[in-house]
Enzyme design. Sequence first.
Site, PDB file in Angstrom:
ATOM      1  CB  CYS A 128       0.231 -34.580 -18.883  1.00 43.17           C
ATOM      2  SG  CYS A 128      -0.605 -33.524 -17.717  1.00 43.17           S
ATOM      3  CG  HIS A 152      -4.356 -23.028  -9.373  1.00 44.42           C
ATOM      4  ND1 HIS A 152      -4.556 -23.289 -10.708  1.00 44.42           N
ATOM      5  CD2 HIS A 152      -5.532 -22.561  -8.890  1.00 44.42           C
ATOM      6  CE1 HIS A 152      -5.807 -23.008 -11.018  1.00 44.42           C
ATOM      7  NE2 HIS A 152      -6.424 -22.573  -9.933  1.00 44.42           N
ATOM      8  CB  CYS A 153      -3.166 -17.284  -8.180  1.00 47.15           C
ATOM      9  SG  CYS A 153      -3.766 -15.852  -7.279  1.00 47.15           S
TER      10      CYS A 153
HETATM   11 ZN   LIG Z   1       0.799 -33.309 -15.938  1.00 50.72          ZN
HETATM   12 ZN   LIG Z   2      -3.485 -24.480 -12.009  1.00 47.40          ZN
END
Ligand SMILES: [Zn+2]
Ligand SMILES: [Zn+2]
Length: 328
Positions: A128, A152-153
């Site tokens: 990023c 993260h679900c």
């Molecule tokens: Zn990142």
């Molecule tokens: Zn995620």
Amino acid sequence: MALSRALRCCQRVFSWIPVIIISSVVLWSYYAYVFELCFVTLSNHLERVAYLLIFHVCFIMFCWTYWKAIFTPPSTPSKKFHLSYSDKERYEMEERPDAQKQILTEIAKKLPIFTRAQSGAVRFCDRCQVIKPDRCHHCSVCETCVLKMDHHCPWVNNCVGFSNYKFFLLFLSYSMIYCVFIASTVFQYFLKFWVGDLPNGPAKFHVLFLLFVALMFFVSLMFLFGYHCWLVAKNRSTLEAFSAPVFQNGPDRNGFNVGLSRNLRQVFGEDKKLWFIPVFTSQGDGHYFPLRTLCESENPLLANEGKWMEDGGSDEESAVVSWLTLAS
Ligand SMILES: [Zn+2]
Ligand SMILES: [Zn+2]
């Protein structure tokens, strides 16, 4: 290129399968409870009205919180944490890793960042191109850095983080209430079917399964909910519970733990009336979090405050002010 795009597209479609499974089970439970239990099995009119009324309150709250947990986009670091054009150029031109680290350290001095990577370097996301704020992590599924990332679900097909952690907790709570209500009201009819007091028919099958499914979901949710209650009380994310955040003085599991009451208010907000409603009330903006050591005289935040005020515009200033209010 086309192949990888097709694969990603497939992955995106498949990632909705757990949400479709949960939604199908919930829709079936609605049909089984409202029609097969309340309209077919129940004979007492008053009991039917009371059951339907409470059931619909639980059902609406469950759907509302589930919807919010799924469709609230994860919040990402603000522009302040992205490298400026000139910094990026300087960083990319530099080939020596040590010098690159030094560049990042210089930039990070202007930002309210107190956590470091295991190596002691400033936490930087190459994908990023962003300096990670405290508690922020890159999610490889969402392909972005997520503020106060918890995990993260797959069941909500979303990243649980700063923007939707409250909604996720409420979703767990209302799911449990929904299961408990169904199990407790269905139980007597389950017994009646079992001993033969009620006639055999499709309603029997639905009522038996309602109890079984409600109990099964309740037990699994209970463990997850209990674990998250403990995390909120300690002010830790799931990721931080597995790997303690590293501060300038080393790793500290309790680095963000500012006491039970303030930890709760950080997630649910100041107004207790809104604690159980799925509207966003979490404190701060997800970039700054009060440190446990804040009250000590060697306060790194206050030492850096002047720098941010000079450097930042009004947005940064108000963020720091709100952060300070939060910390006090
Ligand atoms: Zn990142
Ligand atoms: Zn995620």
